[in-house]
Enzyme design. Structure first.
Site, PDB file in Angstrom:
ATOM      1  N   LYS A 269       1.144   4.256  -2.996  1.00  0.00           N
ATOM      2  CA  LYS A 269       0.623   5.592  -2.676  1.00  0.00           C
ATOM      3  C   LYS A 269       2.001   6.411  -2.793  1.00  0.00           C
ATOM      4  O   LYS A 269       1.696   7.728  -3.399  1.00  0.00           O
ATOM      5  CB  LYS A 269       0.026   5.933  -1.210  1.00  0.00           C
ATOM      6  CG  LYS A 269      -1.136   5.224  -1.402  1.00  0.00           C
ATOM      7  CD  LYS A 269      -2.323   5.607  -2.287  1.00  0.00           C
ATOM      8  CE  LYS A 269      -3.816   5.239  -2.045  1.00  0.00           C
ATOM      9  NZ  LYS A 269      -4.779   5.800  -2.841  1.00  0.00           N
TER      10      LYS A 269
ATOM     11  N   TYR B  43       0.882  -1.300  -0.035  1.00  0.00           N
ATOM     12  CA  TYR B  43      -0.067  -0.258  -0.134  1.00  0.00           C
ATOM     13  C   TYR B  43       0.805   1.258  -0.079  1.00  0.00           C
ATOM     14  O   TYR B  43       0.548   2.167  -0.849  1.00  0.00           O
ATOM     15  CB  TYR B  43      -0.898  -0.043   1.112  1.00  0.00           C
ATOM     16  CG  TYR B  43      -1.730   1.087   1.391  1.00  0.00           C
ATOM     17  CD1 TYR B  43      -2.910   1.353   0.197  1.00  0.00           C
ATOM     18  CD2 TYR B  43      -1.776   2.053   2.266  1.00  0.00           C
ATOM     19  CE1 TYR B  43      -3.678   2.338  -0.015  1.00  0.00           C
ATOM     20  CE2 TYR B  43      -2.798   3.123   2.258  1.00  0.00           C
ATOM     21  CZ  TYR B  43      -3.715   3.261   1.227  1.00  0.00           C
ATOM     22  OH  TYR B  43      -4.610   4.497   1.232  1.00  0.00           O
TER      23      TYR B  43
HETATM   24  P1  NAP Z   1     -13.754   2.592   0.371  1.00  0.00           P
HETATM   25  O1  NAP Z   1     -14.834   2.882   1.397  1.00  0.00           O
HETATM   26  O2  NAP Z   1     -13.354   0.825   0.680  1.00  0.00           O
HETATM   27  O3  NAP Z   1     -13.890   2.826  -1.050  1.00  0.00           O
HETATM   28  C1  NAP Z   1     -12.972   2.273  -1.987  1.00  0.00           C
HETATM   29  C2  NAP Z   1     -13.603   2.595  -3.291  1.00  0.00           C
HETATM   30  O4  NAP Z   1     -12.895   2.029  -4.523  1.00  0.00           O
HETATM   31  C3  NAP Z   1     -14.917   1.613  -3.370  1.00  0.00           C
HETATM   32  O5  NAP Z   1     -16.016   2.533  -4.095  1.00  0.00           O
HETATM   33  C4  NAP Z   1     -14.666   0.634  -4.387  1.00  0.00           C
HETATM   34  O6  NAP Z   1     -15.676   0.248  -5.262  1.00  0.00           O
HETATM   35  C5  NAP Z   1     -13.660   1.165  -5.137  1.00  0.00           C
HETATM   36  N1  NAP Z   1     -12.959   0.247  -6.083  1.00  0.00           N
HETATM   37  C6  NAP Z   1     -11.996  -0.842  -5.255  1.00  0.00           C
HETATM   38  N2  NAP Z   1     -11.243  -1.370  -6.380  1.00  0.00           N
HETATM   39  C7  NAP Z   1     -11.761  -0.942  -7.518  1.00  0.00           C
HETATM   40  C8  NAP Z   1     -11.681  -1.372  -8.661  1.00  0.00           C
HETATM   41  N3  NAP Z   1     -11.035  -2.312  -9.141  1.00  0.00           N
HETATM   42  N4  NAP Z   1     -12.439  -0.634  -9.944  1.00  0.00           N
HETATM   43  C9  NAP Z   1     -13.169   0.170  -9.756  1.00  0.00           C
HETATM   44  N5  NAP Z   1     -13.564   0.618  -8.340  1.00  0.00           N
HETATM   45  C10 NAP Z   1     -12.795   0.059  -7.400  1.00  0.00           C
HETATM   46  O7  NAP Z   1     -12.417   3.177   1.032  1.00  0.00           O
HETATM   47  P2  NAP Z   1     -11.931   4.790   1.001  1.00  0.00           P
HETATM   48  O8  NAP Z   1     -11.169   4.897   2.106  1.00  0.00           O
HETATM   49  O9  NAP Z   1     -13.143   5.546   0.661  1.00  0.00           O
HETATM   50  O10 NAP Z   1     -10.675   4.800  -0.301  1.00  0.00           O
HETATM   51  C11 NAP Z   1     -10.938   5.847  -1.138  1.00  0.00           C
HETATM   52  C12 NAP Z   1      -9.504   6.143  -1.678  1.00  0.00           C
HETATM   53  O11 NAP Z   1      -8.938   6.883  -0.539  1.00  0.00           O
HETATM   54  C13 NAP Z   1      -8.418   5.023  -1.659  1.00  0.00           C
HETATM   55  O12 NAP Z   1      -7.657   5.379  -2.725  1.00  0.00           O
HETATM   56  C14 NAP Z   1      -7.735   4.917  -0.552  1.00  0.00           C
HETATM   57  O13 NAP Z   1      -6.556   4.376  -0.556  1.00  0.00           O
HETATM   58  C15 NAP Z   1      -7.608   6.432  -0.039  1.00  0.00           C
HETATM   59  N6  NAP Z   1      -7.539   6.542   1.386  1.00  0.00           N
HETATM   60  C16 NAP Z   1      -8.195   6.083   2.393  1.00  0.00           C
HETATM   61  C17 NAP Z   1      -7.682   6.391   3.686  1.00  0.00           C
HETATM   62  C18 NAP Z   1      -8.676   5.768   4.792  1.00  0.00           C
HETATM   63  O14 NAP Z   1      -8.215   5.882   6.067  1.00  0.00           O
HETATM   64  N7  NAP Z   1      -9.823   5.357   4.570  1.00  0.00           N
HETATM   65  C19 NAP Z   1      -6.846   7.034   3.886  1.00  0.00           C
HETATM   66  C20 NAP Z   1      -6.004   7.545   2.984  1.00  0.00           C
HETATM   67  C21 NAP Z   1      -6.458   7.111   1.510  1.00  0.00           C
HETATM   68  P3  NAP Z   1     -16.177  -1.125  -5.502  1.00  0.00           P
HETATM   69  O15 NAP Z   1     -15.562  -1.974  -4.596  1.00  0.00           O
HETATM   70  O16 NAP Z   1     -17.913  -1.201  -5.673  1.00  0.00           O
HETATM   71  O17 NAP Z   1     -15.496  -1.406  -6.911  1.00  0.00           O
END
Ligand code: NAP
Length: 243
Positions: free
Chosen positions: A148, A144
């Site tokens: 990033k 991860y």
């Molecule tokens: P989340 O609630 O699990 O959402 C992840 C999203 O990515 C879902 O809509 C999922 O949709 C989509 N996704 C995953 N694989 C995919 C694929 N192959 N094709 C299309 N869509 C895909 O997690 P989140 O926290 O909102 O994450 C969103 C972003 O924020 C990510 O890039 C993550 O690395 C980043 N982020 C999160 C955090 C945190 O603490 N939560 C911190 C820093 C950065 P489907 O499963 O329906 O495809």
């Protein structure tokens, strides 16, 4: 004067959950028309909801063509789709998990950017969702963290290539946000996922969506290169004060 987003058109990937879903809501509240993409189309609440697997070239090509047609153009791309798989030391890492993380977070984001770029070159804005993991490594998160760091490198490399063109590029790098992220990372293990957010006030997806809106609404001559936002009780992906 803050420029209006009224009537502008956006694609948001990862629109079925968490930060992506909150971003769709926030952009629509600003008057934008939004096409959301994810694999779980049923969970997308957008003006245009289309199936998208960012790891699949044909799916991306079909998605971008249809989204741009239905929106009648494109002003903003938010690359939100992303995930982590597992939380182990690298010597326990598995090739199939490594591939999913890199294909989704790196190749998928690059592919979506390449496909959308021709539509954004006249005053568009690209927003990548990076992470504090892309700035400072933490233990048991090697793939991860790698993905990033790559997002941040790509964002800045693209900024160099596009310098002088009227296209703005921003990376928003969040720390701890309460979403399904940890549920996915721990392969559906609710107890492990809950522990990530226990004893600390995490940020909400709306907090991150507000940062995206901030970057988008700066005057056209202002490029917010990066926004780094953490929970107050957190200094990095690996250091969080609980209780
Ligand atoms: P989340 O609630 O699990 O959402 C992840 C999203 O990515 C879902 O809509 C999922 O949709 C989509 N996704 C995953 N694989 C995919 C694929 N192959 N094709 C299309 N869509 C895909 O997690 P989140 O926290 O909102 O994450 C969103 C972003 O924020 C990510 O890039 C993550 O690395 C980043 N982020 C999160 C955090 C945190 O603490 N939560 C911190 C820093 C950065 P489907 O499963 O329906 O495809």
């Amino acid at each position: 004067m803050v420029p209006s987003l009224e009537g502008k058109r956006a694609i948001v990937t990862g629109a079925s959950s968490g930060i992506g879903a909150a971003t769709v809501r926030a952009l629509r509240e600003e008057g934008m028309r939004v096409a959301g993409g994810a694999r779980r189309t049923d969970s997308i609440d957008a003006d245009v909801a289309l199936s998208l697997d960012v790891t699949d070239r044909e799916s991306c090509e079909r998605f971008v063509a249809e989204a741009v047609e239905q929106l009648g153009g494109l002003d903003v791309l938010v690359n939100g789709a992303g995930l982590a798989v597992g939380r182990e030391p690298f010597w326990e890492s598995r090739e199939e998990d490594e591939r999913v993380v890199l294909e989704t977070n790196v190749h998928g984001l690059i592919r979506m950017t390449r496909l959308c770029l021709p539509h954004l070159l006249e005053g568009g804005h690209l927003v990548n969702i990076g992470s504090v993991a892309g700035r400072q490594a933490y233990e048991k998160g090697s793939l991860y963290v790698t993905s990033k760091f790559a997002v941040r490198g790509f964002t800045y490399a693209l900024r160099e290539d596009l310098l002088g063109k009227p296209l703005r590029i921003t990376t928003v790098d969040p720390g701890l946000v309460a979403t399904d992220f940890s549920r996915v990372r721990f392969r559906g293990d609710e107890e492990q996922a809950r522990a990530v957010y226990s004893g600390v006030e995490a940020m909400t997806p709306d907090d991150i969506a507000a940062c995206i809106v901030f970057a988008l609404t700066r005057p056209a001559h202002v490029n917010v290169d990066e926004l780094v936002v953490k929970a107050l009780a957190q200094s990095s992906g690996g250091r969080i004060i609980r209780g």
